[in-house]
Design an enzyme around this catalytic site. Structure first.
Site, short mmCIF file in Angstrom:
data_model
loop_
_atom_site.label_atom_id
_atom_site.label_comp_id
_atom_site.label_asym_id
_atom_site.label_seq_id
_atom_site.Cartn_x
_atom_site.Cartn_y
_atom_site.Cartn_z
N GLU A 98 39.82 41.56 32.79
CA GLU A 98 40.34 41.64 34.18
C GLU A 98 41.82 41.34 34.22
O GLU A 98 42.35 40.69 33.32
CB GLU A 98 39.62 40.58 35.03
CG GLU A 98 38.60 41.12 35.99
CD GLU A 98 39.18 41.88 37.18
OE1 GLU A 98 40.27 42.44 37.08
OE2 GLU A 98 38.51 41.91 38.21
N ASP A 99 42.47 41.81 35.25
CA ASP A 99 43.89 41.50 35.40
C ASP A 99 44.11 40.11 35.99
O ASP A 99 44.99 39.39 35.56
CB ASP A 99 44.60 42.56 36.26
CG ASP A 99 43.93 42.78 37.61
OD1 ASP A 99 42.78 42.35 37.80
OD2 ASP A 99 44.56 43.37 38.50
N ASP A 102 41.38 35.20 41.07
CA ASP A 102 42.02 34.59 42.23
C ASP A 102 40.99 33.64 42.87
O ASP A 102 40.82 32.51 42.43
CB ASP A 102 42.45 35.74 43.14
CG ASP A 102 43.40 35.32 44.23
OD1 ASP A 102 43.48 34.12 44.52
OD2 ASP A 102 44.09 36.19 44.80
N PHE A 151 52.02 36.28 45.52
CA PHE A 151 51.51 37.66 45.48
C PHE A 151 52.17 38.37 44.31
O PHE A 151 53.39 38.46 44.24
CB PHE A 151 51.79 38.40 46.79
CG PHE A 151 51.13 39.75 46.79
CD1 PHE A 151 49.77 39.86 47.06
CD2 PHE A 151 51.83 40.89 46.46
CE1 PHE A 151 49.14 41.11 47.00
CE2 PHE A 151 51.21 42.12 46.40
CZ PHE A 151 49.86 42.23 46.67
N ARG A 164 51.44 49.71 40.10
CA ARG A 164 50.56 49.38 38.97
C ARG A 164 51.21 49.75 37.64
O ARG A 164 50.85 49.24 36.60
CB ARG A 164 49.24 50.14 39.07
CG ARG A 164 48.36 49.75 40.26
CD ARG A 164 46.99 50.39 40.08
NE ARG A 164 46.21 50.41 41.32
CZ ARG A 164 45.41 49.45 41.72
NH1 ARG A 164 45.28 48.35 41.01
NH2 ARG A 164 44.73 49.57 42.83
C1 PRP Z 1 41.64 42.40 42.31
C2 PRP Z 1 41.63 42.03 40.83
C3 PRP Z 1 40.30 41.36 40.67
C4 PRP Z 1 40.07 40.68 42.00
C5 PRP Z 1 40.38 39.23 41.86
O1 PRP Z 1 41.00 43.62 42.43
O2 PRP Z 1 41.75 43.16 40.01
O3 PRP Z 1 39.26 42.29 40.43
O4 PRP Z 1 40.93 41.32 42.93
O5 PRP Z 1 40.20 38.56 43.05
P1 PRP Z 1 39.10 37.44 43.31
O6 PRP Z 1 39.14 36.49 42.14
O7 PRP Z 1 39.59 36.81 44.58
O8 PRP Z 1 37.78 38.10 43.48
P2 PRP Z 1 41.08 44.61 43.69
O9 PRP Z 1 39.84 44.48 44.48
O10 PRP Z 1 42.40 44.40 44.37
O11 PRP Z 1 40.99 46.04 43.03
P3 PRP Z 1 41.94 46.79 41.98
O12 PRP Z 1 41.74 46.12 40.64
O13 PRP Z 1 41.44 48.20 41.99
O14 PRP Z 1 43.36 46.66 42.46
#
Ligand code: PRP
Length: 173
Positions: A98-99, A102, A151, A164
Site C-alpha cells: 500500500e502507499d 492513515d 496531506f 500520482r
Molecule cells: C488511500 C490509500 C489507502 C487508503 C488509506 O486510498 O491508497 O488505500 O486511502 O486510508 P485509510 O488508512 O484511512 O483507510 P484511496 O481510497 O484514496 O484510493 P487510491 O489509492 O485509488 O487513491
C-alpha cells in the site's frame, strides 16, 4: 490546486534508497518461500513496481482496487471492492503493498478479507504511515516512512486523481 502550495517531503533518491532497504528485509524474511505481492490500486502502484524490482525470491503479482475516500480528503470508513484479485491466494505468503496507512480502515478491512481466504500468511507493507490519525489498531509489518498528519501526494498518491506521477512524495501546505 495552486502549485506553490506543493512542497517536497521525501525526494526521489531517499524514496528509492528506503525501498531498496525494505526489499532487502523482505528478501531476508521470506528466504526459501514464494511471495504473493498484492498491490492496492491505485495509490500503491508506483511503490509496488519499484519494490518488486528489488525482490530476489520467487514472486507473483496481483492487483486489487478498493475505494475508501471517494473524492474527499477524509476517510469515510466505507471500503468498496472495485476489483478483486484474479488468482487464489490459498496457502500463499501474501504481502499487501500500500502507499499509505492513515485511519487504517482500508488495510484492516483488506487484511481480514484476505486472511479469510486461507493464505499461509498475510503481512502488510506500507510506504507511508500516519500513526497519529489511526482509528483502528492495525499495524504494518514493513513501513517505509512514518510521517506527520499532512496531506501528501505524488508517487501514487493523488489530489483529485492528479499528481500520482510525481517521482517524490510532496505535502500540501
Ligand atoms: C488511500 C490509500 C489507502 C487508503 C488509506 O486510498 O491508497 O488505500 O486511502 O486510508 P485509510 O488508512 O484511512 O483507510 P484511496 O481510497 O484514496 O484510493 P487510491 O489509492 O485509488 O487513491
Amino acid at each position: 490546486m495552486d502549485e506553490s502550495r506543493i512542497h517536497v517531503m521525501i525526494d526521489e533518491v531517499s524514496l528509492q534508497n528506503r525501498i531498496r532497504q525494505l526489499a532487502d528485509e523482505i528478501n531476508h524474511d521470506y528466504q526459501g518461500k514464494e511471495l504473493a505481492m498484492i498491490c492496492v490500486l491505485k495509490g500503491g502502484v508506483m511503490f509496488m513496481t519499484d519494490l518488486a524490482k528489488y525482490i530476489q525470491i520467487p514472486m507473483t503479482m496481483d492487483f486489487m482496487s478498493v475505494s475508501s475516500y471517494g473524492n474527499q480528503q477524509v476517510s469515510t470508513g466505507i471500503v468498496k471492492i472495485m476489483k478483486d484479485l484474479d488468482n487464489s491466494i490459498e496457502n500463499q505468503h501474501v504481502l499487501i503493498v500500500e502507499d499509505i496507512m492513515d485511519t487504517g480502515r482500508t488495510l484492516q478491512y483488506l487484511k481480514n478479507l484476505l486472511a479469510d481466504r486461507n493464505p499461509a500468511s498475510v503481512k502488510i507493507c506500507t510506504l507511508l504511515d500516519k500513526p497519529h490519525t489511526r482509528v483502528v489498531p492495525v499495524k504494518a509489518d514493513y513501513t517505509g516512512f512514518v510521517i506527520d498528519d499532512k496531506f501528501v501526494l505524488g508517487y501514487g498518491l493523488d489530489y483529485e486523481q492528479h499528481y500520482r506521477n510525481l517521482p517524490y512524495i510532496a505535502y500540501v501546505e
